[in-house]
Motif scaffolding. Structure first.
Motif, PDB file in Angstrom:
ATOM      1  N   ASP A  55       0.860  -1.181   0.000  1.00  0.00           N
ATOM      2  CA  ASP A  55       0.000   0.000   0.000  1.00  0.00           C
ATOM      3  C   ASP A  55       0.900   1.235   0.000  1.00  0.00           C
ATOM      4  O   ASP A  55       1.420   1.639   1.032  1.00  0.00           O
ATOM      5  N   LYS A  56       1.101   1.814  -1.170  1.00  0.00           N
ATOM      6  CA  LYS A  56       2.040   2.925  -1.308  1.00  0.00           C
ATOM      7  C   LYS A  56       1.614   4.138  -0.489  1.00  0.00           C
ATOM      8  O   LYS A  56       2.442   4.795   0.144  1.00  0.00           O
ATOM      9  N   HIS A  57       0.333   4.443  -0.495  1.00  0.00           N
ATOM     10  CA  HIS A  57      -0.141   5.615   0.252  1.00  0.00           C
ATOM     11  C   HIS A  57       0.077   5.424   1.755  1.00  0.00           C
ATOM     12  O   HIS A  57       0.489   6.350   2.460  1.00  0.00           O
ATOM     13  N   LEU A  58      -0.225   4.225   2.251  1.00  0.00           N
ATOM     14  CA  LEU A  58      -0.024   3.954   3.672  1.00  0.00           C
ATOM     15  C   LEU A  58       1.449   4.075   4.032  1.00  0.00           C
ATOM     16  O   LEU A  58       1.803   4.714   5.027  1.00  0.00           O
ATOM     17  N   PHE A  59       2.314   3.494   3.199  1.00  0.00           N
ATOM     18  CA  PHE A  59       3.744   3.532   3.506  1.00  0.00           C
ATOM     19  C   PHE A  59       4.278   4.961   3.460  1.00  0.00           C
ATOM     20  O   PHE A  59       5.061   5.371   4.308  1.00  0.00           O
ATOM     21  N   GLN A  60       3.855   5.750   2.475  1.00  0.00           N
ATOM     22  CA  GLN A  60       4.308   7.136   2.372  1.00  0.00           C
ATOM     23  C   GLN A  60       3.847   7.946   3.578  1.00  0.00           C
ATOM     24  O   GLN A  60       4.560   8.826   4.063  1.00  0.00           O
ATOM     25  N   ARG A 176      14.131   7.064  -2.650  1.00  0.00           N
ATOM     26  CA  ARG A 176      13.495   5.765  -2.819  1.00  0.00           C
ATOM     27  C   ARG A 176      13.844   4.880  -1.636  1.00  0.00           C
ATOM     28  O   ARG A 176      15.008   4.748  -1.289  1.00  0.00           O
ATOM     29  N   PHE A 177      12.829   4.310  -1.006  1.00  0.00           N
ATOM     30  CA  PHE A 177      13.068   3.426   0.119  1.00  0.00           C
ATOM     31  C   PHE A 177      13.722   2.146  -0.383  1.00  0.00           C
ATOM     32  O   PHE A 177      13.198   1.459  -1.252  1.00  0.00           O
ATOM     33  N   ILE A 178      14.894   1.830   0.152  1.00  0.00           N
ATOM     34  CA  ILE A 178      15.622   0.619  -0.227  1.00  0.00           C
ATOM     35  C   ILE A 178      15.584  -0.328   0.969  1.00  0.00           C
ATOM     36  O   ILE A 178      16.398  -0.228   1.885  1.00  0.00           O
ATOM     37  N   GLY A 179      14.615  -1.199   0.969  1.00  0.00           N
ATOM     38  CA  GLY A 179      14.423  -2.132   2.071  1.00  0.00           C
ATOM     39  C   GLY A 179      13.219  -2.995   1.765  1.00  0.00           C
ATOM     40  O   GLY A 179      12.647  -2.927   0.682  1.00  0.00           O
ATOM     41  N   CYS A 180      12.817  -3.835   2.713  1.00  0.00           N
ATOM     42  CA  CYS A 180      11.689  -4.735   2.505  1.00  0.00           C
ATOM     43  C   CYS A 180      10.401  -4.083   2.995  1.00  0.00           C
ATOM     44  O   CYS A 180      10.066  -4.147   4.182  1.00  0.00           O
ATOM     45  N   VAL A 181       9.682  -3.433   2.078  1.00  0.00           N
ATOM     46  CA  VAL A 181       8.420  -2.767   2.420  1.00  0.00           C
ATOM     47  C   VAL A 181       7.428  -3.777   2.977  1.00  0.00           C
ATOM     48  O   VAL A 181       6.690  -3.498   3.927  1.00  0.00           O
ATOM     49  N   GLN A 182       7.414  -4.975   2.404  1.00  0.00           N
ATOM     50  CA  GLN A 182       6.450  -5.990   2.827  1.00  0.00           C
ATOM     51  C   GLN A 182       6.616  -6.338   4.302  1.00  0.00           C
ATOM     52  O   GLN A 182       5.624  -6.430   5.050  1.00  0.00           O
ATOM     53  N   LEU A 183       7.861  -6.522   4.742  1.00  0.00           N
ATOM     54  CA  LEU A 183       8.090  -6.867   6.143  1.00  0.00           C
ATOM     55  C   LEU A 183       7.724  -5.718   7.070  1.00  0.00           C
ATOM     56  O   LEU A 183       7.176  -5.927   8.155  1.00  0.00           O
ATOM     57  N   LEU A 184       8.018  -4.499   6.657  1.00  0.00           N
ATOM     58  CA  LEU A 184       7.701  -3.340   7.486  1.00  0.00           C
ATOM     59  C   LEU A 184       6.189  -3.188   7.639  1.00  0.00           C
ATOM     60  O   LEU A 184       5.678  -2.929   8.730  1.00  0.00           O
ATOM     61  N   LEU A 185       5.458  -3.372   6.538  1.00  0.00           N
ATOM     62  CA  LEU A 185       3.999  -3.282   6.607  1.00  0.00           C
ATOM     63  C   LEU A 185       3.406  -4.436   7.413  1.00  0.00           C
ATOM     64  O   LEU A 185       2.420  -4.261   8.128  1.00  0.00           O
ATOM     65  N   ALA A 186       4.015  -5.618   7.318  1.00  0.00           N
ATOM     66  CA  ALA A 186       3.552  -6.761   8.113  1.00  0.00           C
ATOM     67  C   ALA A 186       3.744  -6.480   9.598  1.00  0.00           C
ATOM     68  O   ALA A 186       2.911  -6.846  10.441  1.00  0.00           O
ATOM     69  N   VAL A 222      -8.496   3.565  -1.143  1.00  0.00           N
ATOM     70  CA  VAL A 222      -8.068   4.531  -0.138  1.00  0.00           C
ATOM     71  C   VAL A 222      -7.068   5.499  -0.761  1.00  0.00           C
ATOM     72  O   VAL A 222      -6.029   5.086  -1.265  1.00  0.00           O
ATOM     73  N   SER A 223      -7.382   6.776  -0.749  1.00  0.00           N
ATOM     74  CA  SER A 223      -6.484   7.784  -1.340  1.00  0.00           C
ATOM     75  C   SER A 223      -5.494   8.256  -0.289  1.00  0.00           C
ATOM     76  O   SER A 223      -5.662   8.049   0.899  1.00  0.00           O
ATOM     77  N   GLU A 224      -4.445   8.924  -0.760  1.00  0.00           N
ATOM     78  CA  GLU A 224      -3.439   9.447   0.161  1.00  0.00           C
ATOM     79  C   GLU A 224      -4.054  10.492   1.090  1.00  0.00           C
ATOM     80  O   GLU A 224      -3.690  10.601   2.252  1.00  0.00           O
ATOM     81  N   GLU A 225      -5.008  11.265   0.578  1.00  0.00           N
ATOM     82  CA  GLU A 225      -5.627  12.310   1.392  1.00  0.00           C
ATOM     83  C   GLU A 225      -6.434  11.698   2.524  1.00  0.00           C
ATOM     84  O   GLU A 225      -6.445  12.200   3.649  1.00  0.00           O
ATOM     85  N   ARG A 226      -7.124  10.585   2.262  1.00  0.00           N
ATOM     86  CA  ARG A 226      -7.951   9.964   3.283  1.00  0.00           C
ATOM     87  C   ARG A 226      -7.110   9.342   4.388  1.00  0.00           C
ATOM     88  O   ARG A 226      -7.514   9.266   5.532  1.00  0.00           O
ATOM     89  N   ILE A 227      -5.885   8.864   4.045  1.00  0.00           N
ATOM     90  CA  ILE A 227      -4.991   8.336   5.067  1.00  0.00           C
ATOM     91  C   ILE A 227      -4.514   9.456   5.968  1.00  0.00           C
ATOM     92  O   ILE A 227      -4.444   9.331   7.172  1.00  0.00           O
TER      93      ILE A 227
END
Length: 227
Positions: A55-60, A176-186, A222-227
């Motif tokens: 989820d790019k918006h959530l991560f940002q 640019r985030f250089i890492g494991c986005v999946q693990l961070l979101l998990a 879900v938009s970036e604004e709603r987050i």
């Protein structure tokens, strides 16, 4: 503190562009249950990382709460610290890397089933857990992967890459985030959601947080604004 002026940008523009994992997914889907069981027995639930939708918006949004000074996420008065987990070599910026296409061909062509499993696991570590240059696997990952058989735990290395990338993006205000986005979101998921509202399930021998996250319904609009 009174009089303190933050050195951070008000908003960090961060890119979560990742490697194309379609080839890895297709290879995994083509394997029979016996091959998959060999993988699970040796490397655990890593393949579920391939199915975690980022989820790019959530991560940002979460990035804006990263505090480089203390290496944690700060939400008001609450702090959260993450606590998880020979092909042709080319020079990519400051790293020596192996092209993914070379590794892919090795997986598809190797006659030894165990070797195919090992190289597939190595690919997940190189493309998902420790991504460096898009479409390539950092040569340094091979050293870590070799040490896994000696019971070396990769969690410290994962944390270092996560902290370093988040802090660099926050200080620069972009990157640019250089890492494991999946693990961070998990990891975030494990803090903010209950597994079917029954928290004791996490103590089950068969419980997999990655598998649980993949199976969790997600809202797509879900938009970036709603987050």
């Amino acid at each position: 503190m009174e009089g303190y002026v933050s050195e951070l940008w008000d908003f960090t523009r961060i890119s979560v562009t990742q490697n194309n994992l379609q080839d890895l997914k297709e290879i995994w889907d083509q394997w029979n249950d016996e091959m998959k069981q060999v993988f699970y027995s040796n490397y655990g639930d890593l393949p579920y990382l391939l199915d975690i939708k980022v989820d790019k918006h959530l991560f940002q949004t979460l990035t804006q709460y990263w505090n480089p000074a203390y290496s944690c996420f700060t939400f008001g008065k609450v702090d959260l610290v993450p606590t998880w987990v020979a092909a042709q070599i080319k020079q990519k910026r400051d790293s020596k890397c192996i092209p993914w296409k070379n590794i892919r061909n090795l997986i598809l062509a190797h006659s030894d089933a165990r070797k195919r499993v090992d190289v597939f696991a190595f690919s997940i570590y190189g493309l998902v857990v420790f991504p460096k240059a898009l479409g390539h696997v950092d040569e340094a990952v091979s050293d870590l992967f070799d040490r896994l058989d000696k019971r070396v735990i990769p969690i410290p290395a994962i944390l270092v890459e996560t902290f370093r990338s988040l802090s660099a993006c926050r200080r620069a205000g972009e990157g640019r985030f250089i890492g494991c986005v999946q693990l961070l979101l998990a990891w975030f998921h494990s803090h903010f959601w209950k597994v079917e509202k029954v928290s004791y399930r996490v103590f089950s021998e068969n419980y997999s947080p990655l598998k649980e996250l993949v199976a969790t319904p997600r809202q797509e609009d879900v938009s970036e604004e709603r987050i």
